[in-house]
Enzyme design. Structure first.
Site, PDB file in Angstrom:
ATOM      1  N   GLU A 198       2.514   0.774   9.423  1.00  0.00           N
ATOM      2  CA  GLU A 198       3.487   1.609   9.313  1.00  0.00           C
ATOM      3  C   GLU A 198       4.367   1.279  10.908  1.00  0.00           C
ATOM      4  OE1 GLU A 198       6.368   2.400   6.517  1.00  0.00           O
ATOM      5  OE2 GLU A 198       5.542   1.360   4.658  1.00  0.00           O
ATOM      6  N   GLU A 384       0.591  -2.933   0.992  1.00  0.00           N
ATOM      7  CA  GLU A 384       1.637  -1.994  -0.034  1.00  0.00           C
ATOM      8  C   GLU A 384       2.197  -1.976  -0.848  1.00  0.00           C
ATOM      9  OE1 GLU A 384       2.084   1.862   1.955  1.00  0.00           O
ATOM     10  OE2 GLU A 384       0.099   2.159   3.455  1.00  0.00           O
TER      11      GLU A 384
END
Ligand code: GBH
Length: 472
Positions: A198, A384
């Protein structure tokens, strides 16, 4: 009655009715879901991150990282906790991996702590850190679990931050050295590599709004960190490829499907700007499309950090892109500087919210997959997806009905995208066990395994039992 109250009552009721029995209702198999529907090659895993689980922050030669430092500053972590002990995975990994195996997962994603391996960020090597990851990897292989390494999940060595961290272009060299080192040490046994976790989060939260380590605020810091992260993302891929031609290489991006509040041109333009800052900024340069400046003009300011040849350097042909989805974003025009748009808070009367205040909206993961599938991406892996709910330990059980339903609904949504022909090849849930949730500390619990942070006792939640059965 408000929907949220109803849901609370309903889940308490279910927990009450079924407490004592091994399988609560939410834990029952779902007729619309079976692992076979996803295909036999599909990867089923859990995701974790070094700083959130390992603890052992100053043990066996580990160097300080930016979170170790940040946690010591007043008011940065909601419950005033630190990641110094976390789940003590550093000492408990052997049992933890057996536990993971008992839940029938075949893939384990974890990140390497840069400062455990290279305490100063570059140069000096910490052999005990190398030993630790060797033991983790060897254990995985011994019990038939495939290791997936994330190189960078937010825990930059503090000594590199002292030199400017992600805002310093030298990070390309630091990161190259670190990547090269990791691949040489672990590449003989590890095939799956994820370069960054991320970048949207660690640049925005760490360098623009200061909510994450290292806690900086400023548009130039942000833009510099984005450009350097994007250069490292590609450079990392190239280095892995050069040593390991057969490696399976990806990077993990947060994605949120963005919708305008109203079907008005002003709203639609605002949504476009938010979409750039949350999604497009981190995938398009990698694909050779450059930065999406047209839809977010302030990105012109990025120019000052760009050097000749960078356009080429930003590109890398990843084998897969990891998508991490938690919520959709509804946006409207607003006063956030530069972006001139704002997120609309989800309405808790109308939707179910997680403990983070994130809206439960399973369709969102489908919409995000569809959005990214429009790009020339070879393979999409959900790296995720998960939720925090206020879990309660009752004896040896945790009846996390809401989480069970969450996973079932999100999985159906992933399956829908897959059935439409999109090449989704894996699903890694967030997360294995309750852990250090960054600036929120230990209150939000995202695990399918409950952790008692006083005793480090692990208890499988109903959601964990559901997966054990589902993956049988
Ligand atoms: C993940 O972040 C992390 O990878 C993981 O470590 C963490 O524990 C888990 O999820 C749960 O929080 O709109 O500016 O905030 C997911 C949370 C969602 C945070 C997307 C950043 C985009 C940037 N991220 N969000 S911003």
């Amino acid at each position: 009655m408000k929907r949220s109250e109803f849901l609370k009552l309903a889940s308490a009721g279910t927990a009450f009715l079924y407490s004592g029995s091994l399988l609560s209702k939410a834990n029952q198999p779902d007729p619309e879901l079976s692992k076979e529907l996803f295909g036999s090659a599909f990867h089923w895993g859990v995701s974790t991150a070094s700083h959130q689980i390992e603890g052992a922050w100053n043990v066996d030669g580990k160097g300080e990282n930016i979170w170790d430092r940040f946690e010591m500053m007043k008011g940065k972590i909601k419950d005033h906790s630190t990641g110094q002990i976390a789940c003590d995975f550093y000492h408990q990994f052997d049992n933890d991996l057996d536990l993971l195996k008992s839940l029938n997962f075949k893939d384990f994603r974890f990140s390497l702590s840069w400062s455990r391996l290279l305490p100063d960020g570059t140069g000096r090597i910490n052999d005990k850190g190398v030993d630790f990851y060797n033991r983790v990897i060897d254990k995985c292989l011994r019990i038939g679990i495939e290791p997936w390494i994330t190189l960078y999940h937010w825990d930059l060595p503090q000594l590199l931050e002292d030199k400017g961290g992600w805002t310093n272009r030298d990070i390309i060299g630091w990161f190259a050295e670190y990547t090269d080192f990791c691949v040489q040490k672990f590449g003989d046994r590890v095939r799956n590599w994820i370069v960054l976790n991320e970048p949207a989060a660690f640049t925005t939260l760490g360098y623009l709004i200061g909510m994450h380590a290292p806690g900086h605020r400023g548009i130039n810091k942000f833009l510099a960190s984005v450009h350097h992260a994007m250069l490292c993302q590609a450079e990392g891929g190239r280095i892995i490829r050069s040593h390991l031609p057969d490696a399976h290489i990806g990077t993990a991006l947060s994605c949120s499907y963005v919708e305008p509040k109203k079907q008005l041109p002003r709203h639609e333009r605002a949504a476009k700007r938010i979409d750039v800052i949350l999604n497009r900024l981190y995938i398009e340069p990698t694909l050779g499309m450059g930065y999406p400046k047209k839809d977010l003009p302030f990105l012109e300011k990025m120019e000052r950090f760009i050097q000749p040849g960078d356009e080429e350097r930003l590109k890398f042909d990843f084998d897969f892109i990891g998508l991490q989805n938690y919520f959709r974003v509804i946006s409207r025009p607003g006063i956030i500087p530069y972006i001139r748009a704002t997120k609309v808070k989800p309405d808790k009367e109308k939707s179910e919210l997680t403990e983070m205040g994130w809206e439960v909206w399973p369709k969102g993961i489908y919409m995000s997959i569809k959005q990214y599938a429009k790009y020339p991406i070879k393979e999409i892996i959900i790296t995720e997806n998960g939720a925090a709910f206020p879990d309660e330990l009752q004896g040896e059980s945790v009846h996390d009905t809401q989480r069970c339903n969450y996973f079932k609904d999100y999985l159906k949504s992933v399956l829908k995208a897959k059935c439409e022909g999109i090449n989704v090849t894996g699903y890694f849930l967030w997360t294995f066990m309750d852990n250090f949730e960054w600036s929120y500390g230990y209150k939000p619990r995202f695990g399918i395994v409950y952790n008692d942070f006083e005793t480090q006792k692990r208890t499988i939640k109903d959601s964990g039992l559901w997966f054990r059965n589902f993956l049988k």
